[in-house]
Design a protein around this motif. Structure first.
Motif, PDB file in Angstrom:
ATOM      1  N   TYR A 190     -23.504 -30.146 -19.072  1.00 55.02           N
ATOM      2  CA  TYR A 190     -24.260 -28.911 -18.819  1.00 55.02           C
ATOM      3  C   TYR A 190     -25.094 -28.504 -20.033  1.00 55.02           C
ATOM      4  N   LEU A 225     -16.815 -19.562 -13.908  1.00 52.90           N
ATOM      5  CA  LEU A 225     -17.837 -19.571 -12.862  1.00 52.90           C
ATOM      6  C   LEU A 225     -18.791 -20.750 -12.968  1.00 52.90           C
ATOM      7  N   SER A 227     -18.444 -24.029 -12.892  1.00 49.77           N
ATOM      8  CA  SER A 227     -18.313 -25.118 -11.913  1.00 49.77           C
ATOM      9  C   SER A 227     -18.987 -24.749 -10.597  1.00 49.77           C
ATOM     10  N   ALA A 228     -18.760 -23.520 -10.135  1.00 46.12           N
ATOM     11  CA  ALA A 228     -19.378 -23.081  -8.885  1.00 46.12           C
ATOM     12  C   ALA A 228     -20.888 -23.012  -9.018  1.00 46.12           C
ATOM     13  N   GLN A 229     -21.366 -22.546 -10.179  1.00 45.68           N
ATOM     14  CA  GLN A 229     -22.811 -22.439 -10.389  1.00 45.68           C
ATOM     15  C   GLN A 229     -23.481 -23.807 -10.386  1.00 45.68           C
ATOM     16  N   ILE A 231     -22.359 -26.532  -8.892  1.00 53.82           N
ATOM     17  CA  ILE A 231     -22.305 -27.068  -7.526  1.00 53.82           C
ATOM     18  C   ILE A 231     -23.344 -26.383  -6.647  1.00 53.82           C
ATOM     19  N   LYS A 232     -23.517 -25.061  -6.819  1.00 50.36           N
ATOM     20  CA  LYS A 232     -24.538 -24.349  -6.050  1.00 50.36           C
ATOM     21  C   LYS A 232     -25.942 -24.809  -6.419  1.00 50.36           C
ATOM     22  N   SER A 233     -26.130 -25.266  -7.651  1.00 51.12           N
ATOM     23  CA  SER A 233     -27.455 -25.736  -8.078  1.00 51.12           C
ATOM     24  C   SER A 233     -27.776 -27.122  -7.532  1.00 51.12           C
ATOM     25  N   ASP A 236     -22.630 -32.371  -6.729  1.00 51.49           N
ATOM     26  CA  ASP A 236     -21.649 -32.654  -5.675  1.00 51.49           C
ATOM     27  C   ASP A 236     -20.241 -32.287  -6.111  1.00 51.49           C
ATOM     28  N   ASP A 237     -20.002 -32.330  -7.426  1.00 52.54           N
ATOM     29  CA  ASP A 237     -18.653 -32.094  -7.928  1.00 52.54           C
ATOM     30  C   ASP A 237     -18.742 -31.664  -9.387  1.00 52.54           C
ATOM     31  N   PHE A 238     -17.607 -31.271  -9.938  1.00 51.24           N
ATOM     32  CA  PHE A 238     -17.559 -30.800 -11.320  1.00 51.24           C
ATOM     33  C   PHE A 238     -16.271 -31.281 -11.974  1.00 51.24           C
TER      34      PHE A 238
END
Length: 435
Positions: A190, A225, A227-229, A231-233, A236-238
């Motif tokens: 990231y 948050l 990991s969710a951000q 994936i939302k971007s 496929d996974d984190f």
């Protein structure tokens, strides 16, 4: 009795597996299942001395090694270190394992381990081998500005036999991907300079869908948050850093298998199951894009409709099984003739369509007539009988919308049928070609 595999002739295209196990019962089951279900050749050794001698002689031949821990002359897993130092991907199977030894296995860079704890353990072993074999054809990209982390992730992926490329930031990753469009998986950090993981993923998803490219985000940030951000971007996974190696391998495996399942569904949706040519759905969903790309390259496009002459007589005489053989043979000839820069489809029944590109100088009619002659000269064996069939073809090379080109090609196919069959019809009447 142990099979002596060293003197057995080896087919160069057949993957070879080294099996090191002193239990004749277990090794025989493993060997038979691998040979039956995967078609791979198994070289079975019972002891450390035999196995190391085989590795020294044939290490470049082994796709993977299946290693037992407790051998008569090496009871403490010595064969594992020997095989991994020779860079042979290794899978360990054992009756039990403790955390300390498990840590050693990961340090030795083994592919995976399988516990002999149930009847399904051999099936698990087979699935891992199948996965390793597939991985060798898959390109991956590691994106991380930390050199030690980049090397560590690369090593993990190479242990699984992936082809691995690397980049130090998002901008470099985009360049690598443009040079290697067949990359299937990207593992990206990231926090990177120039272009971070969010921007990279967002940029990638504008041109690469989740059906074609898997992305796994990574970060050492403690933000719950993040990991969710990611994936939302579009990830496929984190995987958080630091990570468990087993978890990393599982998430990579799941991402690749998801791509393969999507590809399988797409193939079933777009391919004719009998001839393996594309179907009408694929044609109409992809024809416009195909034509636009051709025009952008300065190429011309033609559409041909082809039909097997008197095909009903084949079915009436030899049954539908005989008709299927004819369809498969003709489809193979069409596919081999237009294997590049073309969409070849079975439109239905005995009717086919070819959308292909060519230059202004190319003689489209002669090319299709050559196909007609090749089919006419081909003998097809059905239930001990040899038969020959012919085709009729209508071609449209006019620069019109695809629907108009198809209509015109179909009209000219009808003309070919009405004027005697076994012929190619283009611009009537001067462009008609026959033997």
């Amino acid at each position: 009795m142990q099979r002596i595999a060293d003197t057995t002739p080896i087919h160069l295209d057949t993957p070879k597996v080294l099996l090191v196990e002193d239990s004749t019962f277990f090794a025989t089951i493993v060997q038979r299942k691998i040979e039956k279900r995967l078609g791979f050749q198994v070289d079975w050794k019972k002891a450390y001395a035999e196995a190391t001698a085989a590795i020294d002689c044939y290490k470049d031949s082994y796709m993977v090694a299946l290693l037992g821990l407790n051998l008569p002359d090496a009871p403490h897993g010595e064969i594992i270190q020997y095989a991994t130092k020779k860079c042979i991907p290794s899978i360990i199977f054992t009756a039990e394992i403790d955390n300390d030894f498990r840590s050693n296995l990961l340090t030795w860079s083994v592919v995976d381990y399988v516990l002999k704890d149930s009847a399904s353990c051999v099936d698990t072993l087979i699935n891992i081998i199948r996965r390793i074999h597939k991985n060798s054809a898959i390109k991956t990209l590691v994106v991380d500005d930390s050199r030690p982390m980049r090397k560590a992730i690369t090593r993990l992926l190479e242990t699984q036999r992936f082809q691995v490329l690397s980049a130090t930031n998002g901008k470099e990753a985009l360049r690598v991907l443009s040079e290697n469009p067949d990359i299937k998986l990207i593992v990206t950090d990231y926090d990177m300079p120039e272009m971070d993981g969010f921007e990279l993923i967002d940029t990638l998803r504008k041109t690469h869908s989740k059906n074609d490219l898997a992305i796994i985000g990574m970060s050492a940030s403690g933000d719950p948050l993040l990991s969710a951000q990611l994936i939302k971007s579009g990830a496929d996974d984190f995987v958080p850093k630091p990570f468990q190696v087993e978890e990393f391998h599982c998430r990579v495996g799941h991402s690749i298998e998801m791509l393969e399942n999507i590809a399988l569904i797409r193939d079933l949706s777009y391919k004719d199951p009998l001839t393996r040519l594309h179907n009408r759905r694929y044609f109409f969903e992809n024809a416009d894009t195909f034509i636009q790309k051709a025009i952008a390259k300065g190429q011309k496009v033609s559409v041909a409709m082809l039909d097997i002459d008197f095909f009903k007589k084949v079915n009436d005489t030899y049954g539908h099984d005989g008709g299927d053989i004819v369809l498969q043979k003709i489809s193979a000839l069409i596919q081999s003739t237009f294997s590049k820069d073309a969409i070849t489809c079975r439109f239905g029944g005995e009717e086919f369509c070819v959308l292909h590109t060519h230059t202004v100088e190319d003689n489209v009619f002669e090319r299709f007539d050559a196909l007609r002659q090749a089919i006419e000269a081909t003998t097809i064996l059905i239930d001990g009988h040899t038969i020959q069939v012919t085709i009729s073809t209508g071609i449209s090379s006019e620069s019109e919308p695809i629907a108009s080109m198809l209509k015109l090609a179909d009209s000219r196919l009808y003309t070919a049928k009405e004027t005697g069959r076994n012929r190619v019809v283009g611009r009537p009447p001067a462009a008609n070609i026959r033997d």
